[in-house]
Design a protein around this motif. Sequence first.
Motif, mmCIF file in Angstrom:
data_model
loop_
_atom_site.group_PDB
_atom_site.id
_atom_site.type_symbol
_atom_site.label_atom_id
_atom_site.label_comp_id
_atom_site.label_asym_id
_atom_site.label_seq_id
_atom_site.Cartn_x
_atom_site.Cartn_y
_atom_site.Cartn_z
ATOM 1 N N ALA A 39 74.275 26.111 -4.854
ATOM 2 C CA ALA A 39 74.790 26.454 -5.020
ATOM 3 C C ALA A 39 76.571 26.115 -4.336
ATOM 4 O O ALA A 39 77.181 27.737 -5.228
ATOM 5 N N ARG A 40 76.415 25.639 -3.842
ATOM 6 C CA ARG A 40 77.784 25.364 -3.065
ATOM 7 C C ARG A 40 78.545 24.154 -3.845
ATOM 8 O O ARG A 40 79.674 24.050 -3.184
ATOM 9 N N LEU A 41 77.823 23.590 -4.865
ATOM 10 C CA LEU A 41 78.549 22.325 -4.734
ATOM 11 C C LEU A 41 79.294 22.505 -6.874
ATOM 12 O O LEU A 41 78.963 23.375 -6.936
ATOM 13 N N PRO A 42 80.480 21.834 -7.015
ATOM 14 C CA PRO A 42 80.532 22.152 -8.378
ATOM 15 C C PRO A 42 79.878 21.520 -9.433
ATOM 16 O O PRO A 42 79.115 20.916 -8.948
ATOM 17 N N GLU A 43 79.857 21.776 -10.837
ATOM 18 C CA GLU A 43 79.061 21.654 -11.546
ATOM 19 C C GLU A 43 79.441 19.476 -12.040
ATOM 20 O O GLU A 43 80.436 19.119 -11.581
ATOM 21 N N GLY A 44 78.504 18.536 -12.220
ATOM 22 C CA GLY A 44 78.610 17.379 -12.513
ATOM 23 C C GLY A 44 78.542 16.700 -11.467
ATOM 24 O O GLY A 44 78.497 15.629 -11.531
ATOM 25 N N VAL A 45 78.109 17.220 -10.538
ATOM 26 C CA VAL A 45 77.789 16.669 -8.738
ATOM 27 C C VAL A 45 76.133 15.729 -9.350
ATOM 28 O O VAL A 45 75.485 16.930 -9.338
ATOM 29 N N ARG A 46 76.267 14.777 -8.542
ATOM 30 C CA ARG A 46 73.822 14.335 -8.827
ATOM 31 C C ARG A 46 73.441 14.525 -7.939
ATOM 32 O O ARG A 46 74.671 14.230 -6.402
ATOM 33 N N LEU A 47 72.526 15.778 -7.717
ATOM 34 C CA LEU A 47 72.161 15.616 -5.937
ATOM 35 C C LEU A 47 70.324 14.771 -5.832
ATOM 36 O O LEU A 47 69.752 14.190 -7.242
ATOM 37 N N VAL A 48 70.777 14.454 -5.012
ATOM 38 C CA VAL A 48 69.323 13.426 -4.710
ATOM 39 C C VAL A 48 68.634 13.994 -3.405
ATOM 40 O O VAL A 48 69.455 13.712 -2.196
ATOM 41 N N THR A 49 67.818 13.684 -2.955
ATOM 42 C CA THR A 49 66.880 14.369 -1.390
ATOM 43 C C THR A 49 66.483 13.267 -1.236
ATOM 44 O O THR A 49 66.511 12.817 0.705
ATOM 45 N N SER A 50 66.484 11.830 -1.697
ATOM 46 C CA SER A 50 66.440 10.631 -0.839
ATOM 47 C C SER A 50 67.688 9.475 -0.921
ATOM 48 O O SER A 50 67.574 9.616 -2.037
ATOM 49 N N LEU A 51 67.730 8.746 0.080
ATOM 50 C CA LEU A 51 68.626 7.685 -0.549
ATOM 51 C C LEU A 51 68.052 6.723 -1.872
ATOM 52 O O LEU A 51 68.595 5.972 -2.096
ATOM 53 N N ALA A 52 66.292 6.904 -1.625
ATOM 54 C CA ALA A 52 65.979 5.935 -2.652
ATOM 55 C C ALA A 52 66.112 6.125 -3.524
ATOM 56 O O ALA A 52 66.273 5.462 -4.925
ATOM 57 N N GLU A 53 66.930 7.697 -3.691
ATOM 58 C CA GLU A 53 66.809 7.870 -5.789
ATOM 59 C C GLU A 53 68.920 7.631 -6.227
ATOM 60 O O GLU A 53 69.033 7.891 -7.039
ATOM 61 N N ALA A 54 69.559 6.526 -4.203
ATOM 62 C CA ALA A 54 70.412 7.064 -4.429
ATOM 63 C C ALA A 54 71.456 5.712 -5.825
ATOM 64 O O ALA A 54 70.918 4.600 -5.317
ATOM 65 N N ALA A 55 72.079 5.833 -6.557
ATOM 66 C CA ALA A 55 72.778 4.731 -7.236
ATOM 67 C C ALA A 55 73.865 4.154 -6.159
ATOM 68 O O ALA A 55 74.256 4.827 -5.134
ATOM 69 N N PRO A 56 74.166 2.545 -6.856
ATOM 70 C CA PRO A 56 75.049 1.939 -5.405
ATOM 71 C C PRO A 56 76.860 2.807 -5.399
ATOM 72 O O PRO A 56 77.124 3.612 -6.536
ATOM 73 N N ALA A 57 77.238 2.975 -4.326
ATOM 74 C CA ALA A 57 78.346 3.514 -4.868
ATOM 75 C C ALA A 57 79.639 2.964 -4.378
ATOM 76 O O ALA A 57 79.269 2.187 -2.911
ATOM 77 N N PRO A 58 80.921 2.377 -4.372
ATOM 78 C CA PRO A 58 81.606 1.769 -3.617
ATOM 79 C C PRO A 58 81.706 2.545 -2.577
ATOM 80 O O PRO A 58 82.702 1.864 -1.384
ATOM 81 N N ILE A 59 82.078 3.888 -2.614
ATOM 82 C CA ILE A 59 83.067 5.037 -1.537
ATOM 83 C C ILE A 59 81.728 5.432 -0.258
ATOM 84 O O ILE A 59 81.052 6.464 -1.110
ATOM 85 N N VAL A 60 81.142 5.785 0.423
ATOM 86 C CA VAL A 60 80.100 6.990 1.713
ATOM 87 C C VAL A 60 80.962 7.266 2.533
ATOM 88 O O VAL A 60 82.000 6.877 3.172
ATOM 89 N N VAL A 61 80.476 8.331 2.017
ATOM 90 C CA VAL A 61 81.468 8.989 2.698
ATOM 91 C C VAL A 61 80.249 10.494 3.559
ATOM 92 O O VAL A 61 78.712 11.019 3.497
ATOM 93 N N ASN A 62 79.757 10.243 5.506
ATOM 94 C CA ASN A 62 78.673 10.548 5.798
ATOM 95 C C ASN A 62 79.465 11.784 6.739
ATOM 96 O O ASN A 62 80.195 11.814 7.689
ATOM 97 N N LEU A 63 78.831 13.044 6.346
ATOM 98 C CA LEU A 63 79.430 14.293 6.915
ATOM 99 C C LEU A 63 77.869 15.275 7.628
ATOM 100 O O LEU A 63 77.799 16.352 8.436
ATOM 101 N N ALA A 64 76.573 14.415 7.174
ATOM 102 C CA ALA A 64 75.623 15.395 7.358
ATOM 103 C C ALA A 64 75.351 15.646 9.170
ATOM 104 O O ALA A 64 75.285 14.594 9.868
ATOM 105 N N GLY A 65 74.854 17.287 9.776
ATOM 106 C CA GLY A 65 74.361 17.335 11.463
ATOM 107 C C GLY A 65 74.354 18.350 10.726
ATOM 108 O O GLY A 65 75.015 19.291 10.739
#
Length: 295
Positions: A39-65
Amino acid sequence: VRYLITGGSGFIGSALCRALVDSGAELTVLARDPAHARARLPEGVRLVTSLAEAAPAPIVVNLAGENLAQGRWSETRKRLLRDSRIQTTRALCAWIERQASPPRVLVSASAVGYYGARGDEPLDEDAAPGEDYAARLCWDWEAQAQAAERCGVRVCRLRLGVVLDRGGGALARMLPAFRLGLGGPVASGRQWLSWIHRADVVAAILWCADRDDARGAYNLTAPQPVTNAEFARALARALHRPALLRVPAFALKAALGEMAQLLIGGQRVVPARLLAEGFRFSFPRLSDALADILH
Ligand SMILES: NC(=O)c1ccc[n+]([C@@H]2O[C@H](COP(=O)([O-])OP(=O)(O)OC[C@H]3O[C@@H](n4cnc5c(N)ncnc54)[C@H](OP(=O)(O)O)[C@@H]3O)[C@@H](O)[C@H]2O)c1
């Protein structure tokens, strides 16, 4: 370009995701509650609930808290504030270690609370850390992110000031009182408030991700920090209201407990590295930032 973002559904993350989707980037967001994030993100964003589901990515941004400014800091809440940052960052580093080709860069959030309450001392990135609860939390959070350097990843640690924009963050908490003409300085009003427009945060994250020579700690604050009283005056002026009512320190301590430190303490932070390395702020002045946000 592919990005993996934690905390992408938040106040900063959602603005970052909008900018990235607009630029054609491919995004994966790690979110605890996909329906809420969707509901907070634009169309086209892939959502995962665990890192095991995440595909490799060259850029990682860590904002969780977990939000630091919500609710008294009970021992249980302090553990949550800590775990939601340190454990998430540790899990992210473990995920990075497992990648056959590790990301190019990890851009990881921290906060100006790193420096503790420091009076009028101007603080660049070389200033020593503070010793209160928030300072120790930021130090440990940064140390955990820095661990990704062992995998050959470039790490940028962003010491964020108070992020300003509509629809969330500190302004959303202040605006109701100020709009009613009931706003004003907090405690002595002489403590410093290092602020930054959310648009400049998004731009600085992208700048750090793009520049191969950006690494280490960066203060993400506007070049002109203000005192709390100056901030209250500027906000009231932008809203055409008075800013006469002072909230005394004892009342804040009674209402908020140790968390009152976030408002009563303060730090005069300067973005020395961003300025020296050529980052251009869209909103270096508070009056322009507030005019843009409140127009
Ligand atoms: N905004 C500021 O003024 C400011 C200033 C200094 C530092 N920072 C730091 O910058 C980061 C982003 O700030 P923000 O304002 O965008 O924060 P925010 O709106 O509170 O969003 C943070 C995100 O972190 C995730 N999260 C929340 N609680 C969590 C938990 N217990 N465990 C794991 N993930 C959790 C949530 O994503 P999901 O619900 O989708 O999982 C949430 O959307 C935060 O770490 C914050 O401490 C912000």
